[in-house]
Design a protein around this motif. Sequence first.
Motif, PDB file in Angstrom:
ATOM      1  N   LEU A   1       6.127   6.999  -6.673  1.00  0.00           N
ATOM      2  CA  LEU A   1       5.252   8.025  -5.006  1.00  0.00           C
ATOM      3  C   LEU A   1       4.011   8.700  -6.187  1.00  0.00           C
ATOM      4  CD1 LEU A   1       4.948   8.785  -2.965  1.00  0.00           C
ATOM      5  CD2 LEU A   1       6.633  10.388  -2.925  1.00  0.00           C
ATOM      6  N   GLY A   2       4.251   9.910  -7.289  1.00  0.00           N
ATOM      7  CA  GLY A   2       3.407  10.548  -8.092  1.00  0.00           C
ATOM      8  C   GLY A   2       2.405   9.387  -8.205  1.00  0.00           C
ATOM      9  N   THR A   3       2.921   8.184  -9.095  1.00  0.00           N
ATOM     10  CA  THR A   3       2.013   7.355  -9.310  1.00  0.00           C
ATOM     11  C   THR A   3       0.760   6.464  -8.412  1.00  0.00           C
ATOM     12  OG1 THR A   3       2.663   6.937 -11.008  1.00  0.00           O
ATOM     13  CG2 THR A   3       0.981   5.574 -11.268  1.00  0.00           C
ATOM     14  N   THR A   4       1.274   6.362  -7.245  1.00  0.00           N
ATOM     15  CA  THR A   4       0.375   5.696  -6.202  1.00  0.00           C
ATOM     16  C   THR A   4       0.193   7.117  -5.528  1.00  0.00           C
ATOM     17  OG1 THR A   4       2.481   4.453  -5.761  1.00  0.00           O
ATOM     18  CG2 THR A   4       0.720   5.022  -4.255  1.00  0.00           C
ATOM     19  N   VAL A   5       0.909   8.665  -5.592  1.00  0.00           N
ATOM     20  CA  VAL A   5      -0.143   9.340  -4.957  1.00  0.00           C
ATOM     21  C   VAL A   5      -2.272   9.763  -6.151  1.00  0.00           C
ATOM     22  CG1 VAL A   5      -0.783  11.582  -4.948  1.00  0.00           C
ATOM     23  CG2 VAL A   5       1.050  10.248  -3.812  1.00  0.00           C
ATOM     24  N   ALA A   6      -1.636   9.203  -7.259  1.00  0.00           N
ATOM     25  CA  ALA A   6      -2.442   9.369  -8.407  1.00  0.00           C
ATOM     26  C   ALA A   6      -3.809   8.586  -8.294  1.00  0.00           C
ATOM     27  CB  ALA A   6      -1.635  10.097  -9.489  1.00  0.00           C
ATOM     28  N   SER A   7      -2.592   7.810  -7.965  1.00  0.00           N
ATOM     29  CA  SER A   7      -3.369   6.553  -8.234  1.00  0.00           C
ATOM     30  C   SER A   7      -5.303   6.568  -6.425  1.00  0.00           C
ATOM     31  CB  SER A   7      -3.464   5.080  -7.998  1.00  0.00           C
ATOM     32  OG  SER A   7      -2.766   4.839  -9.084  1.00  0.00           O
ATOM     33  N   ALA A   8      -4.339   6.614  -5.443  1.00  0.00           N
ATOM     34  CA  ALA A   8      -5.164   6.679  -4.430  1.00  0.00           C
ATOM     35  C   ALA A   8      -5.553   8.056  -4.311  1.00  0.00           C
ATOM     36  CB  ALA A   8      -3.649   6.753  -3.275  1.00  0.00           C
TER      37      ALA A   8
ATOM     38  N   THR B   1     -14.970  -0.427  -1.315  1.00  0.00           N
ATOM     39  CA  THR B   1     -14.786   0.191  -3.165  1.00  0.00           C
ATOM     40  C   THR B   1     -13.176   0.823  -3.036  1.00  0.00           C
ATOM     41  OG1 THR B   1     -17.186   0.989  -2.145  1.00  0.00           O
ATOM     42  CG2 THR B   1     -15.972   2.135  -3.949  1.00  0.00           C
ATOM     43  N   LEU B   2     -12.818   1.332  -1.960  1.00  0.00           N
ATOM     44  CA  LEU B   2     -11.145   2.481  -2.131  1.00  0.00           C
ATOM     45  C   LEU B   2     -10.273   1.251  -2.454  1.00  0.00           C
ATOM     46  CD1 LEU B   2      -9.047   4.862  -1.696  1.00  0.00           C
ATOM     47  CD2 LEU B   2      -9.343   4.274   0.091  1.00  0.00           C
ATOM     48  N   ASN B   3     -10.105   0.160  -1.267  1.00  0.00           N
ATOM     49  CA  ASN B   3      -8.849  -1.392  -1.122  1.00  0.00           C
ATOM     50  C   ASN B   3      -9.627  -2.226  -3.065  1.00  0.00           C
ATOM     51  OD1 ASN B   3      -8.771  -0.377   0.856  1.00  0.00           O
ATOM     52  ND2 ASN B   3      -9.641  -1.950   2.341  1.00  0.00           N
ATOM     53  N   LEU B   4     -10.710  -2.190  -2.979  1.00  0.00           N
ATOM     54  CA  LEU B   4     -11.578  -2.713  -4.238  1.00  0.00           C
ATOM     55  C   LEU B   4     -11.103  -2.032  -5.860  1.00  0.00           C
ATOM     56  CD1 LEU B   4     -13.306  -5.471  -5.798  1.00  0.00           C
ATOM     57  CD2 LEU B   4     -14.810  -3.798  -5.935  1.00  0.00           C
ATOM     58  N   LEU B   5     -11.019  -0.970  -5.712  1.00  0.00           N
ATOM     59  CA  LEU B   5     -10.246   0.090  -7.277  1.00  0.00           C
ATOM     60  C   LEU B   5      -8.365  -0.244  -6.968  1.00  0.00           C
ATOM     61  CD1 LEU B   5     -12.917   3.179  -6.655  1.00  0.00           C
ATOM     62  CD2 LEU B   5     -12.462   1.022  -8.450  1.00  0.00           C
ATOM     63  N   LEU B   6      -8.130  -0.075  -5.343  1.00  0.00           N
ATOM     64  CA  LEU B   6      -6.606   0.007  -5.736  1.00  0.00           C
ATOM     65  C   LEU B   6      -6.190  -1.697  -5.943  1.00  0.00           C
ATOM     66  CD1 LEU B   6      -5.865   2.365  -2.661  1.00  0.00           C
ATOM     67  CD2 LEU B   6      -5.643   2.778  -5.033  1.00  0.00           C
ATOM     68  N   LEU B   7      -7.431  -2.236  -5.391  1.00  0.00           N
ATOM     69  CA  LEU B   7      -6.725  -3.955  -5.889  1.00  0.00           C
ATOM     70  C   LEU B   7      -7.172  -4.392  -7.567  1.00  0.00           C
ATOM     71  CD1 LEU B   7      -8.160  -5.220  -2.777  1.00  0.00           C
ATOM     72  CD2 LEU B   7      -5.629  -5.730  -3.448  1.00  0.00           C
ATOM     73  N   VAL B   8      -7.713  -3.649  -8.712  1.00  0.00           N
ATOM     74  CA  VAL B   8      -7.667  -3.538  -9.988  1.00  0.00           C
ATOM     75  C   VAL B   8      -6.870  -3.061 -10.258  1.00  0.00           C
ATOM     76  CG1 VAL B   8      -9.300  -3.238 -11.493  1.00  0.00           C
ATOM     77  CG2 VAL B   8     -10.042  -4.092  -9.443  1.00  0.00           C
ATOM     78  N   ALA B   9      -6.172  -1.878 -10.033  1.00  0.00           N
ATOM     79  CA  ALA B   9      -5.287  -1.149 -10.038  1.00  0.00           C
ATOM     80  C   ALA B   9      -3.782  -2.417 -10.197  1.00  0.00           C
ATOM     81  CB  ALA B   9      -4.622  -0.281  -9.893  1.00  0.00           C
ATOM     82  N   LEU B  10      -3.871  -2.600  -8.928  1.00  0.00           N
ATOM     83  CA  LEU B  10      -2.307  -3.706  -8.490  1.00  0.00           C
ATOM     84  C   LEU B  10      -2.369  -4.928  -9.372  1.00  0.00           C
ATOM     85  CD1 LEU B  10      -0.250  -3.768  -6.821  1.00  0.00           C
ATOM     86  CD2 LEU B  10      -2.026  -5.317  -5.458  1.00  0.00           C
TER      87      LEU B  10
END
Length: 142
Positions: free
Chosen positions: A11-18, A60-69
Motif C-alpha cells: 500500500l505504501g509503495t502504491t501510494v508513493a508511486s501514485a 499522463t498520470l496513467n502513462l507514468l503508472l503504467l510504466v511502473a506497472l
Amino acid sequence: MMIRNWIESPLGTTVASATIASGIALLVALFTSIPSHGPPSRALSSQVELLIRMEVFFTTLNLLLLVALAVIYVQLYRDLPNKYTASLLVLSLALLLYAGTSNPLVHNVLGFRPRPNIGAFVFLPDFFIGLAILVLLYQSQT
C-alpha cells in the motif's frame, strides 16, 4: 522505522508511486501549452482549456503508472516466465499504448488539434482506467 516499513509495504509503495506520478502529471498539465482548435486566431475558452488540461493530467498520470506497472511485470516475467505473466505484460503494454495515444500532448506533437466539443466524459474514462491501474499496481506487489 515505522514510516519506512509502511513505505515498503504494497500500500505504501502504491501510494508513493501514485503521489510521485501525480506530481509529475500535474506539472506537465499545468506547464504545457494547449493549442487552440480551429483557425489559429481562435482562442480556447477557459472551460475547454481546463478540460483539456484535466485530460492531459489523467492520461499522463496513467502513462507514468503504467510504466511502473510494466517494469514490475517485466521483473515478474523474468522470475516466472509463463503464459499468465506474459499476458500481464502484454496487457500493461497495451494499456501503455492506449495512455500514450489518448494524451492530447501526443496529438499535438503529431499535428492534430484538440477536439472543440469536449466535456467531462472525455477524461472520466481515463480517471477510471487510472483507478484500475492503481488496483493492478497494488495487487502486483502483494
